[in-house]
Write a protein that holds these residues in place. Structure first.
Motif, short mmCIF file in Angstrom:
data_model
loop_
_atom_site.label_atom_id
_atom_site.label_comp_id
_atom_site.label_asym_id
_atom_site.label_seq_id
_atom_site.Cartn_x
_atom_site.Cartn_y
_atom_site.Cartn_z
N ILE A 1 50.08 26.26 33.98
CA ILE A 1 50.62 24.98 33.49
C ILE A 1 51.91 25.23 32.73
O ILE A 1 52.89 24.48 32.86
CB ILE A 1 49.59 24.26 32.62
CG1 ILE A 1 48.41 23.76 33.47
CG2 ILE A 1 50.22 23.09 31.87
CD1 ILE A 1 48.80 22.77 34.55
N SER B 1 45.16 22.29 31.79
CA SER B 1 44.26 23.38 32.14
C SER B 1 42.93 22.81 32.62
O SER B 1 42.62 21.63 32.43
CB SER B 1 44.05 24.32 30.95
OG SER B 1 43.42 23.63 29.89
N VAL C 1 47.49 22.50 27.26
CA VAL C 1 46.95 23.84 27.47
C VAL C 1 46.09 24.26 26.29
O VAL C 1 46.04 23.58 25.26
CB VAL C 1 48.08 24.88 27.66
CG1 VAL C 1 48.92 24.54 28.89
CG2 VAL C 1 48.97 24.95 26.43
N GLU C 2 45.44 25.39 26.46
CA GLU C 2 44.60 25.96 25.42
C GLU C 2 45.40 27.03 24.69
O GLU C 2 45.93 27.94 25.30
CB GLU C 2 43.34 26.55 26.03
CG GLU C 2 42.54 25.52 26.82
CD GLU C 2 41.53 26.16 27.77
OE1 GLU C 2 40.97 27.20 27.41
OE2 GLU C 2 41.31 25.60 28.85
N GLY D 1 42.51 29.99 29.49
CA GLY D 1 42.49 29.84 28.03
C GLY D 1 41.14 30.22 27.45
O GLY D 1 41.07 30.77 26.35
N ASN E 1 45.20 26.82 35.51
CA ASN E 1 44.87 27.45 34.23
C ASN E 1 46.08 27.37 33.30
O ASN E 1 47.18 26.99 33.70
CB ASN E 1 44.36 28.89 34.42
CG ASN E 1 45.41 29.88 34.89
OD1 ASN E 1 46.58 29.77 34.58
ND2 ASN E 1 44.98 30.86 35.67
N SER E 2 45.87 27.71 32.04
CA SER E 2 46.89 27.47 31.01
C SER E 2 48.21 28.18 31.31
O SER E 2 49.29 27.61 31.12
CB SER E 2 46.35 27.91 29.64
OG SER E 2 45.32 27.05 29.20
#
Length: 301
Positions: free
Chosen positions: A134, A100, A148-149, A200, A130-131
């Motif tokens: 991904i 991310s 990722v977040e 995230g 962005n998460s």
């Protein structure tokens, strides 16, 4: 070693696009088509079904794809074992990782530098999205390891914790908001600049608001921007309040260019996690990179 034609086929199968495969491999689309055609002639069967501008794997293509993924893993394992037995054996390896935005910009650069210094025979491609995207890239086999977040609760994905970070409210220096301590409900009347859906950082804010009985839709959002740097650049010259990862604004807070705005009883902490498809957790060299990154930050904790 897999042949060049098989490597090209793998990339087309991952991307389901001759154009995108060519871009990833830095070769022309015609060169990609030539390699795939050679394989189809070799196996005497079609590997892709052409449907207008899109393609799908045929049953033969799907079988070849699965077997080649297994062959790639065996190749990684063989390289590892031979490297341990023969220090002079150092084959080039190419890792494809996704992360991310915050992680790509502020967490991974020093790790990647240290990792490549230790493994000069390896190359690394980093996809910055962005998460949510991904996660999609992982499930589509575009990447083999993601960071990722948060956790997205996908049953066939394994999550491995990396580290934690805070999301903080910030405004430009000189903004009257910088001298205030806010209540959560104050956000109902303050113009906001936020990240795009799928971020995230935005998900952490939404969760914190939910715990305070507030909904994101009720807030006066002035602008949505894709990317941390775009949001930082906007809030520097605007009167809005923005929510950004602390790691992304360390320098700006230290220099006084941005000011942190405290919000009572609304902690916003998010966790960064590695993601892998279940069953690929021991795939080398991705497992090696995962462990290296965890140790890198554990030593600095």
């Amino acid at each position: 070693m897999l042949s060049q034609a098989h490597e090209v086929f793998l990339e087309v199968a991952k991307q389901l696009s001759f154009t995108k495969a060519g871009q990833a491999l830095f070769v022309s689309q015609s060169a990609v088509s030539k390699q795939v055609k050679a394989l189809e002639e070799h196996y005497r069967t079609g590997l892709f079904e052409r449907l207008g501008s899109s393609i799908l794997l045929t049953p033969a293509g799907q079988r070849l794809y699965q077997k080649l993924l297994q062959a790639k893993q065996l190749q990684y394992e063989l390289h590892q074992e031979m490297s341990a037995l023969s220090p002079d054996f150092a084959p080039a390896l190419h890792l494809v990782i996704g992360a991310s935005t915050t992680i790509s910009l502020y967490v991974l650069p020093p790790v990647v530098s240290a990792y490549l210094q230790r493994h000069p025979n390896r190359q690394l491609s980093l996809k910055n999205r962005n998460s949510d995207n991904i996660l999609r890239a992982l499930l589509a086999h575009e990447i083999e390891l993601g960071i990722v977040e948060g956790i997205h609760k996908v049953s066939h994905v394994t999550y491995t914790p990396l580290l934690a970070d805070d999301v903080v409210a910030v405004c430009a220096a000189g903004n009257p908001l910088g001298a205030r301590t806010l209540e959560a409900r104050d956000l109902l009347s303050i113009p906001l600049a936020l990240r795009e859906d799928g971020s995230g950082t935005l998900a952490v804010l939404e969760e914190a608001l939910r715990h305070r009985g507030l909904k994101l839709a009720a807030l006066p959002v002035r602008v949505r921007l894709g990317g941390t740097e775009a949001l930082k650049n906007f809030v520097r010259v605007d009167s809005s309040l923005a929510f950004l990862p602390r790691q992304a604004v360390v320098k700006e807070l230290a220099s006084g260019e941005l000011v942190e705005v405290k919000i009572k009883d609304m902690p916003m902490r998010r966790h960064f996690n590695f993601i892998q498809r279940k069953g690929t957790e021991n795939n080398e060299p991705y497992r090696d990179f995962l462990l290296f990154t965890k140790h890198y930050y554990a030593d600095r904790a």
